[in-house]
Design an enzyme around this catalytic site. Structure first.
Site, PDB file in Angstrom:
ATOM      1  N   ASP A  30      61.453  37.970  38.430  1.00 19.40           N
ATOM      2  CA  ASP A  30      60.981  38.467  39.726  1.00 19.40           C
ATOM      3  C   ASP A  30      61.731  37.839  40.909  1.00 19.40           C
ATOM      4  O   ASP A  30      61.107  37.312  41.835  1.00 19.40           O
ATOM      5  CB  ASP A  30      59.478  38.192  39.871  1.00 19.40           C
ATOM      6  CG  ASP A  30      58.700  38.484  38.602  1.00 19.40           C
ATOM      7  OD1 ASP A  30      59.102  39.402  37.875  1.00 19.40           O
ATOM      8  OD2 ASP A  30      57.693  37.803  38.343  1.00 19.40           O
ATOM      9  N   GLY A 107      46.703  39.331  32.612  1.00 24.34           N
ATOM     10  CA  GLY A 107      46.068  40.469  31.986  1.00 24.34           C
ATOM     11  C   GLY A 107      44.808  40.944  32.676  1.00 24.34           C
ATOM     12  O   GLY A 107      44.161  41.889  32.215  1.00 24.34           O
ATOM     13  N   LYS A 108      44.439  40.312  33.797  1.00 29.98           N
ATOM     14  CA  LYS A 108      43.251  40.703  34.547  1.00 29.98           C
ATOM     15  C   LYS A 108      43.649  40.965  35.999  1.00 29.98           C
ATOM     16  O   LYS A 108      44.697  40.521  36.457  1.00 29.98           O
ATOM     17  CB  LYS A 108      42.192  39.597  34.495  1.00 29.98           C
ATOM     18  CG  LYS A 108      41.725  39.234  33.091  1.00 29.98           C
ATOM     19  CD  LYS A 108      40.710  38.114  33.145  1.00 29.98           C
ATOM     20  CE  LYS A 108      40.230  37.730  31.751  1.00 29.98           C
ATOM     21  NZ  LYS A 108      39.245  36.632  31.801  1.00 29.98           N
ATOM     22  N   GLU A 209      54.588  48.459  38.372  1.00 29.99           N
ATOM     23  CA  GLU A 209      54.361  47.256  39.170  1.00 29.99           C
ATOM     24  C   GLU A 209      55.586  46.972  40.039  1.00 29.99           C
ATOM     25  O   GLU A 209      56.518  47.769  40.127  1.00 29.99           O
ATOM     26  CB  GLU A 209      54.068  46.054  38.261  1.00 29.99           C
ATOM     27  CG  GLU A 209      55.160  45.718  37.280  1.00 29.99           C
ATOM     28  CD  GLU A 209      54.759  44.618  36.304  1.00 29.99           C
ATOM     29  OE1 GLU A 209      53.564  44.267  36.240  1.00 29.99           O
ATOM     30  OE2 GLU A 209      55.645  44.120  35.586  1.00 29.99           O
ATOM     31  N   HIS A 279      61.807  44.452  38.068  1.00 27.16           N
ATOM     32  CA  HIS A 279      61.242  43.667  39.174  1.00 27.16           C
ATOM     33  C   HIS A 279      62.343  43.305  40.176  1.00 27.16           C
ATOM     34  O   HIS A 279      62.742  42.168  40.326  1.00 27.16           O
ATOM     35  CB  HIS A 279      60.539  42.410  38.684  1.00 27.16           C
ATOM     36  CG  HIS A 279      59.478  41.972  39.645  1.00 27.16           C
ATOM     37  ND1 HIS A 279      58.159  41.865  39.286  1.00 27.16           N
ATOM     38  CD2 HIS A 279      59.545  41.629  40.961  1.00 27.16           C
ATOM     39  CE1 HIS A 279      57.456  41.474  40.340  1.00 27.16           C
ATOM     40  NE2 HIS A 279      58.284  41.325  41.368  1.00 27.16           N
TER      41      HIS A 279
END
Length: 323
Positions: A30, A107-108, A209, A279
């Site tokens: 990123d 993951g949340k 994303e 990214h």
């Protein structure tokens, strides 16, 4: 020179060599970049936010992390947060640097975007000091259908500040900020600008994303990443683009499909050299445009490395990545 001095010099040379390396030897996720005077500064995911500098975009020197200790508010969002901070975004406005960053439970969508400021990026400058301003926006599991990570700041043609962000869930969001760039403007103004879930074009996957909006050629270009990162040889990451005349959209791909309904034109994807790439961020330096991203290197068993490519434009003003 005696033996001990010679030995010391060689140790010093080896030490420096360890911290200075070619671009594709830097292991990053990123990456975002900015130039201050004659030096490029790179920020990326890592403990306390990893930080590098370079004079030539090829050889990079490791700098101290932005946060030697985790921001004081992070445990309230993610209990026992270990200071592994994701997906920063760096820009210069109001005579200072703004560094947005992501704190999340993996993951949340128990997540938050924070921001810190500094008047210089050089650790050698006496005025160097990152000042953390805390949470800009926060998402909560079982409440929100969006995820407050992967921030990117864009200032529109009216000098209004917007923050795009999002990962999986209901896709990419855009929200207006106050002029101080530290908080959401009231009354709140939100847009959904890209998604994949529950559309025929995206065959049901929510894997989107890493938004980055780049203002060029009279368009706002929205880059996002599709599919899966962070899996080494199994990574399927790819960079997708659409564009709009307005920062809030609607964003369309080359075929005229709405990004908000699953559309997107693939710009860069995996090949024989990289299992997956994504990214990205985009910049203009010295009158050249660049795409900065990471890729999972086939020659290094899927290790994630920095990639910097010149960004060019076709006759219809769509981006092209140089080989």
């Amino acid at each position: 020179m005696n033996f001990f001095k010679m030995k010391y010099c060689w140790i010093l040379i080896l030490f420096l060599g360890y911290f200075v390396s070619n671009a594709q030897s830097i292991s990053v996720h990123d990456p975002v970049m900015i130039k201050e005077k004659d030096t490029y500064y790179l920020f990326c995911t890592g403990r306390g936010i990893k930080n590098y500098s370079s004079k030539d975009l090829k050889n990079w020197t490791v700098l101290p992390s932005v946060f030697t200790k985790k921001p004081v508010w992070t445990d309230k969002v993610v209990p026992n947060f270990e200071n592994h901070i994701w997906a920063p975004d760096i820009s210069f406005h109001n005579n200072q640097y703004y560094l947005y960053y992501s704190v999340s439970a993996f993951g949340k969508n128990t997540s938050a975007i924070g921001v810190a400021t500094n008047v210089t990026l050089s650790p050698e400058d006496k005025n160097y000091q990152w000042i953390d301003h805390g949470i800009v926006i926060e998402s909560h599991a079982n409440r929100d259908e969006w995820n407050a990570i992967d921030p990117n700041l864009i200032i529109d043609e009216n000098n209004t500040a917007w923050l795009s962000f999002g990962s999986f869930w209901d896709g990419i969001k855009l929200v207006k900020l106050n002029p101080d760039l530290l908080s959401i403007a009231e009354p709140q103004e939100w847009y959904s600008i890209a998604k994949r879930k529950n559309t025929a074009l995206s065959v049901g996957t929510a894997a989107i994303e890493a938004p980055f909006i780049f203002n060029k050629n009279g368009f706002y270009y929205l880059f996002t990443s599709w599919d899966l990162c962070c899996k080494g040889k199994e990574s399927t990451y790819k960079i997708v683009v659409g564009r709009s005349k307005n920062v809030s959209g609607p964003y369309l791909d080359k075929e005229g499909n709405l990004l908000s309904q699953g559309g997107g034109t693939i710009l860069v994807k995996g090949n024989q050299d990289f299992f997956g790439v994504g990214h990205n961020s985009a910049y203009t330096f010295e009158e050249k445009d660049y795409l900065v991203y990471h890729g999972y290197d086939a020659k290094q068993n899927g290790r994630s490395v920095l990639i910097i490519k010149e960004l060019k434009w076709d006759s219809d003003l769509w981006p092209l990545v140089s080989e």
